[in-house]
Design an enzyme around this catalytic site. Sequence first.
Site, PDB file in Angstrom:
ATOM      1  NE  ARG A 135       6.813   0.513   5.449  1.00 56.31           N
ATOM      2  CZ  ARG A 135       5.591  -0.003   5.233  1.00 56.31           C
ATOM      3  NH1 ARG A 135       5.462  -1.277   4.883  1.00 56.31           N
ATOM      4  NH2 ARG A 135       4.520   0.753   5.346  1.00 56.31           N
ATOM      5  CG  HIS A 175       2.992   3.623   8.967  1.00 52.64           C
ATOM      6  ND1 HIS A 175       3.117   4.483   7.887  1.00 52.64           N
ATOM      7  CD2 HIS A 175       2.625   2.427   8.435  1.00 52.64           C
ATOM      8  CE1 HIS A 175       2.835   3.835   6.778  1.00 52.64           C
ATOM      9  NE2 HIS A 175       2.533   2.583   7.085  1.00 52.64           N
ATOM     10  NE  ARG A 203      -1.732  -2.512   2.719  1.00 56.72           N
ATOM     11  CZ  ARG A 203      -2.084  -3.749   2.395  1.00 56.72           C
ATOM     12  NH1 ARG A 203      -3.250  -3.965   1.901  1.00 56.72           N
ATOM     13  NH2 ARG A 203      -1.267  -4.763   2.574  1.00 56.72           N
ATOM     14  CB  THR A 204       3.287   2.572   2.482  1.00 57.38           C
ATOM     15  OG1 THR A 204       2.484   2.022   3.524  1.00 57.38           O
ATOM     16  CG2 THR A 204       3.798   3.939   2.895  1.00 57.38           C
ATOM     17  CE  LYS A 245      26.838  -4.877  -5.904  1.00 61.71           C
ATOM     18  NZ  LYS A 245      27.030  -3.878  -6.948  1.00 61.71           N
TER      19      LYS A 245
HETATM   20  N1   CP Z   1      -0.531  -0.251   5.960  1.00 63.87           N
HETATM   21  C1   CP Z   1       0.676  -0.433   5.389  1.00 63.87           C
HETATM   22  O1   CP Z   1       1.669   0.209   5.765  1.00 63.87           O
HETATM   23  O2   CP Z   1       0.665  -1.358   4.399  1.00 63.87           O
HETATM   24  P1   CP Z   1       1.926  -1.784   3.529  1.00 63.87           P
HETATM   25  O3   CP Z   1       2.866  -2.536   4.459  1.00 63.87           O
HETATM   26  O4   CP Z   1       1.372  -2.676   2.450  1.00 63.87           O
HETATM   27  O5   CP Z   1       2.582  -0.563   3.000  1.00 63.87           O
END
Ligand code: CP
Length: 313
Positions: free
Chosen positions: A108, A136, A58-59, A86
């Site tokens: 992330r 998040h 999603r993100t 590496k």
């Molecule tokens: N909700 C969320 O962060 O989903 P993803 O891990 O698919 O990005």
Amino acid sequence: MDFKRKDILGLQDLSAEEIELILDTAEPMKEILGRELKKVPTLRGHSVVTLFYEPSTRTRTSFELAAKYLGADTASIAVATSSVQKGESLRDTAKTIEMMGIDVIIIRHAAAGAPHLLSRYVKARVINAGDGAHEHPTQALLDMFTIREKKGRLSGLKVAILGDIAHSRVARSNIWGLTKMGAEVRVIGPPTLMPPDIHKMGARVFYRWEDGLKDVDVINVLRIQLERQQKGLFPSIREYTRLYGLDEEKLRCAKPDVLVLHPGPVNRGIEISPEVQDGPHAVINEQVKNGVAVRMALLYLLMGRGEEDVLTA
Ligand code: CP
């Protein structure tokens, strides 16, 4: 109000006014998403890279689409096939990307604080797309946008966050954001999945769903992180589902017009029953769509107005 931040690192740092500005800006962005031709040239000439050290559907996809819909160029670094394998450090990887002319890095990482560290190394803007169990922020913003859209407000609502609170960055960002916006936040879960100091963030703590779900306006169900099962934090999946999985019986404890959110990905039938996930209270699919609008708003606010302003066009 102007948005003066270089980065979006977490909701702990943002004021209620800044959060409101982001949510207000997401509204015209959602209107663009409803058009047949979704592309506007607002961020033409700008560039965005996603740098994900953990999996995402999603993100990452919604950030890439958000940037493209606003006319920016995008690149995606797949860490599994990059020079990170590496041994290249986060700092060197980020500097390398920056030297290619990137304006925004969306990261992330499994380590809490990695985006904060990165923001000190690079002049490019940094957006936290999830750091360890810390924050998040863009997920919480899209959750708040969805709640506000459906309920017309955030202030005064009772919002329950149900499940694995201890390991959840989504829970932390939602608590920071919702309390700033005047909502009452409750966290519900087993003692082994509840951080000892969580009440200091302003959330009310409940261990029994019968108490925590009573008369709530919103339930945000968290993914049970099955990898934690190895650590014996709850007796069995079946037991967890019986005590904390959101089903129709538990839902009846909440207000009749309760909204059910889940950040995804869902463990279908574990933390939420299929009847609730696919039922009339769930807004899980709308959250995904709103995620694109909120991320468009963030890119727009960070990179400033382009030659054709979507908010005044
Ligand atoms: N909700 C969320 O962060 O989903 P993803 O891990 O698919 O990005």
